[in-house]
Design an enzyme around this catalytic site. Structure first.
Site, PDB file in Angstrom:
ATOM      1  N   GLY A 181      18.068 -38.820  -1.041  1.00 10.13           N
ATOM      2  CA  GLY A 181      18.492 -40.163  -0.671  1.00 10.13           C
ATOM      3  C   GLY A 181      19.615 -40.240   0.337  1.00 10.13           C
ATOM      4  O   GLY A 181      20.356 -41.231   0.374  1.00 10.13           O
ATOM      5  N   SER A 201       8.862   2.457  22.352  1.00 13.35           N
ATOM      6  CA  SER A 201       9.838   1.351  22.424  1.00 13.35           C
ATOM      7  C   SER A 201       9.139  -0.004  22.426  1.00 13.35           C
ATOM      8  O   SER A 201       9.126  -0.688  23.447  1.00 13.35           O
ATOM      9  CB  SER A 201      10.751   1.508  23.640  1.00 13.35           C
TER      10      SER A 201
END
Length: 609
Positions: free
Chosen positions: A16, A519
Site C-alpha cells: 500500500g 578466454s
C-alpha cells in the site's frame, strides 16, 4: 518552516505504498483541482468499484495500473504550511529492487510499510537493510491495512516487536511505528478514532516535525571536481558540488591525489562572486597558482581522506548474472570512473538476521561484503564519514548496466604498504636492447579453432625475423602457474587475470608475448587489455563450432557431449564473441600460411609504431 525532507516509501509488493502517499496528498488538500478531478474520474474505471484509488496519483505507467504494482520510482514534490517534501515512491516487487535502492540513495528518512495481515516478510527486511546500507538513520514503520485485522492492538504490537528486534543492530537514530489504513485514511493526516490505544502521532504531522539533520557541514571542506572550466586563457576554474564543510576566499586547499597546495582566490556560485561557500552548493573555485587538477580530483582541507587502490565494501548485487570473484567492472566513485575488480567475496549478509554467511556465489538482490581493487589510486572516504566519497556503483563493461551499488567500509592497508619498486633498468632500456617494441598478441577462440597452431607459427616467424618472444599457452600454463584452478567461471576469470599479469611482466622484460587462451568472456579480455595496456593486440580465431568439433584433436568435444566434462566452452558454457578485435581469422577459410601472414602484417605494424 522546517527544511526540505526527502523520504522514501518502501516495503513488499501490495503493502500500500502508493495508496498511502496518494491518500496523504488528497486528505491534506495538496492537489490541484484538476488533479483531484482527474483522480476521481480515473477511479471510476479502476479496480475499486468506483471508490477513489489513491495509488493512481503515484503509479503513472500503464503497466503499473494494469498490474496494480509500482515498477519505477515515482517522485512527488509537495509543500504543507510547515515543511516542503520530496517523496520517492518505490516498487516493492523483488524484480525491481534496484529501483528501490536508487530511491533510497537520495532519502533522509524511510517509511517502510508492512501489511498487518502478513507481518514482516523477507522483502520488508531486505528494504530495511538497503535503507540502512544507504545511510538512512530514521525509519517509520507504517503497519498498513489495520482495518483488515479489526485494528487489533496485539497484532500491531507483535509486528512492531519483530521489526524492532530485526533493526536492533542497524545503529538507527530513530524508529516510529504507526498503525494506518492507507485506503481509509486512518492515522495518515489525523488521529483515528479506531486506534484510541495508539498514543503516538499521525504520519503527516510526524513528517512535518521530525529533524533528520546530520552534521554534514563538518570542519573539513571536500569538493569532488566534476569539470575544469577554461572559457579563455585568463580564467581557470574548478567546478563541483561541495560534499562537506565550507570554504572562504584565502583558505588553503590541498589537491588530491597529487597533494599539491594552493589558496582560493575567488568563489563563484552560478555567475555570482561570493566570499564563501558551504555544504551542498555548486561552486566554481579559482586558485592562486597552477596545479594539476582534472575531473575525479578532490579539493579539500582534510588530511583524513584516503588515496589508495584497494578497499573493503558492502554491496547490493543487482545484476541478473551472479557475481564472480576476479570479475572486472567500471567503478563510478565520486566524479571518477575507472576499472576495478572484485578481488574476493568475504561473506554475504543474511537479510533476516544480519549475520555474516560464508559464500563464494552471489545472486541478484543479495548483500555482501567484499574487497575491491582499483586499476589506479583514487580519492575516497569511508561512507560513515562522507557519503559522496564513500559510495559507488559497479557498471558492467559490456552491457553498460549498473551491476551493484555499494558503500566503502575502510581502505585496505596492504595497498599502501606495498609500494612499487622503481628499477634503474626500465622497460624502454630492455626494449632498446632487443631492438623491438614489446607487446602482447592475445589469441582467443573455441577449443580446436586453431589458436595454438597459429600462435606457434607466428612465434616461429617472429623469431626468424630476429624478435625476442615468449609463448604462453592455455594448457601449458595450467601445468604450473595455474595448476590450482579448475574450469568453473570464477576459475576461468582468475586464470585470465593471472595470465594478463604475466604477459605484462614479459612486456616489461622487453619481450613480444603471445598468449593463446580460449578466454570466453568479454569482461575478462577487457580486463586483460586494461592490465597489459595499449600494446595489446586481440586476434579472434572465429572458426565455427561445427568445424572445431570435426577436428576435436584432443577428444574434448566428444567427452563434453557425453557429459564427462562440465563447463566446456561452446557446449555447456558460453563463449562471448569479441566486440572489436584487431583481427578476425577463420581457419576453415584460410590456410595456416595465409592466416599467419595476415597476423604478422598486423603485428609488425604495431611493432613499428
Amino acid at each position: 518552516m522546517k527544511g526540505l525532507l526527502k523520504f522514501i516509501t518502501c516495503g513488499s509488493v501490495d503493502d500500500g505504498k502508493s495508496t498511502l502517499i496518494g491518500h496523504m496528498l488528497y486528505d491534506a488538500k495538496l492537489l490541484f483541482a484538476d488533479q483531484e478531478k482527474a483522480l476521481e474520474l480515473e477511479s471510476k474505471v479502476g479496480s475499486r468499484a468506483g471508490e477513489i484509488d489513491y495509488s493512481l496519483l503515484l503509479d503513472g505507467l500503464t503497466a503499473e495500473r494494469e498490474q496494480g504494482i509500482t515498477i519505477d520510482v515515482a517522485y512527488r514534490y509537495f509543500t504543507t504550511e510547515k515543511r516542503s517534501f520530496i517523496v520517492a515512491d518505490t516498487p516493492g516487487h523483488e524484480e525491481y529492487t534496484r529501483n528501490m535502492a536508487v530511491g533510497a540513495s537520495y532519502a533522509d528518512l524511510a517509511i517502510i510499510l508492512a501489511d498487518a495481515t502478513k507481518g514482516i516478510v523477507p522483502q520488508t527486511k531486505r528494504h530495511a537493510r538497503i535503507c540502512s546500507l544507504m545511510g538512512i538513520k530514521h525509519f517509520i514503520l507504517a503497519i498498513n491495512k489495520m482495518d483488515l485485522v479489526g485494528f487489533d492492538q496485539k497484532r500491531f504490537q507483535a509486528i512492531k516487536d519483530e521489526f524492532l528486534q530485526m533493526t536492533y543492530q542497524m545503529n538507527l537514530d530513530g524508529i516510529q511505528v504507526i498503525p494506518v489504513s492507507a485506503t481509509n485514511g486512518d492515522n495518515i493526516t489525523t488521529h483515528s478514532t479506531n486506534t484510541l490505544w495508539y498514543k503516538g502521532p499521525a504520519l503527516l504531522p510526524y513528517l512535518e516535525k521530525i529533524d533528520t539533520h546530520t552534521e554534514e557541514a563538518q570542519e573539513e571542506f571536500i569538493l569532488p571536481i566534476q569539470r575544469v572550466s577554461r572559457p579563455n586563457h585568463d580564467f581557470r576554474g574548478f567546478q563541483g558540488q561541495v560534499a562537506a564543510g565550507g570554504i572562504r576566499i584565502g583558505d588553503e586547499l590541498m589537491v588530491l591525489p597529487s597533494k599539491e597546495k594552493a589558496n582560493v582566490t575567488s568563489i563563484l556560485t552560478t555567475d555570482q562572486t561570493t566570499e564563501r561557500a558551504h555544504y551542498g552548493k555548486p561552486v566554481t573555485i579559482q586558485l592562486n597558482r597552477e596545479v594539476d587538477v582534472s575531473r575525479g580530483c578532490v579539493l579539500t582541507t582534510s588530511d583524513q581522506i584516503h588515496v589508495t587502490d584497494m578497499f573493503t565494501a558492502t554491496l547490493l548485487w543487482m545484476d541478473d548474472t551472479e557475481l564472480i570473484e576476479g570479475r572486472n567492472y567500471l567503478i563510478k566513485l565520486g566524479t571518477l570512473t575507472l576499472p576495478g575488480t572484485v578481488m574476493s567475496i568475504k561473506h554475504k549478509i543474511d537479510i533476516n538476521t544480519g549475520k555474516e554467511i560464508p559464500s563464494d556465489r552471489i545472486f541478484k538482490n543479495e548483500l555482501i561484503t567484499c574487497d575491491i581493487s582499483l586499476a589506479e589510486k583514487a580519492v575516497f572516504d569511508t561512507f560513515a564519514h562522507n557519503k559522496t566519497l564513500g559510495s559507488f556503483i559497479l557498471i558492467d563493461r559490456v552491457s553498460n548496466t549498473t551491476s551493484a551499488c555499494g558503500i566503502i567500509k575502510y581502505p585496505l592497508r596492504r595497498s599502501t604498504n606495498v609500494i612499487w619498486q622503481e628499477t634503474d633498468v626500465s622497460q624502454e632500456i630492455r626494449a632498446k636492447q632487443k631492438q623491438q617494441t614489446p607487446l602482447t598478441i592475445w589469441f582467443t577462440g573455441l577449443s580446436g579453432s586453431g589458436k595454438s597452431t597459429l600462435a606457434n607459427e607466428v612465434e616461429k616467424r617472429l623469431v626468424t625475423l630476429g624478435h625476442h618472444t615468449m609463448l604462453l599457452d592455455g594448457d601449458n600454463v595450467r601445468h604450473g602457474l595455474n595448476k590450482d584452478l579448475g574450469f568453473k567461471e570464477g576459475d576461468r576469470v582468475e586464470n585470465i587475470r593471472r595470465i594478463a599479469e604475466v604477459a605484462k611482466l614479459m612486456n616489461e622484460a622487453g619481450l613480444i608475448t603471445i598468449a593463446s587462451f580460449i578466454s570466453p568472456y568479454q569482461n575478462d579480455r577487457q580486463q586483460a587489455n586494461d592490465i597489459i595496456g595499449s600494446k595489446y593486440i586481440e586476434i579472434y580465431v572465429s572458426t565455427p563450432l561445427e568445424e572445431c568439433e570435426k577436428r576435436d584433436v584432443k577428444g574434448l568435444y566428444q567427452k563434453a557431449r557425453a557429459g564427462e566434462i562440465p563447463n566446456f566452452t561452446g557446449i555447456s558454457s558460453p563463449y562471448e564473441v569479441p566486440v572489436q578485435p584487431h583481427l578476425t581469422i577463420d581457419t576453415s577459410e584460410y590456410s595456416i600460411e595465409e592466416a599467419t601472414e595476415l597476423i604478422l602484417k598486423a603485428v609488425l605494424e604495431a611493432v613499428q609504431t
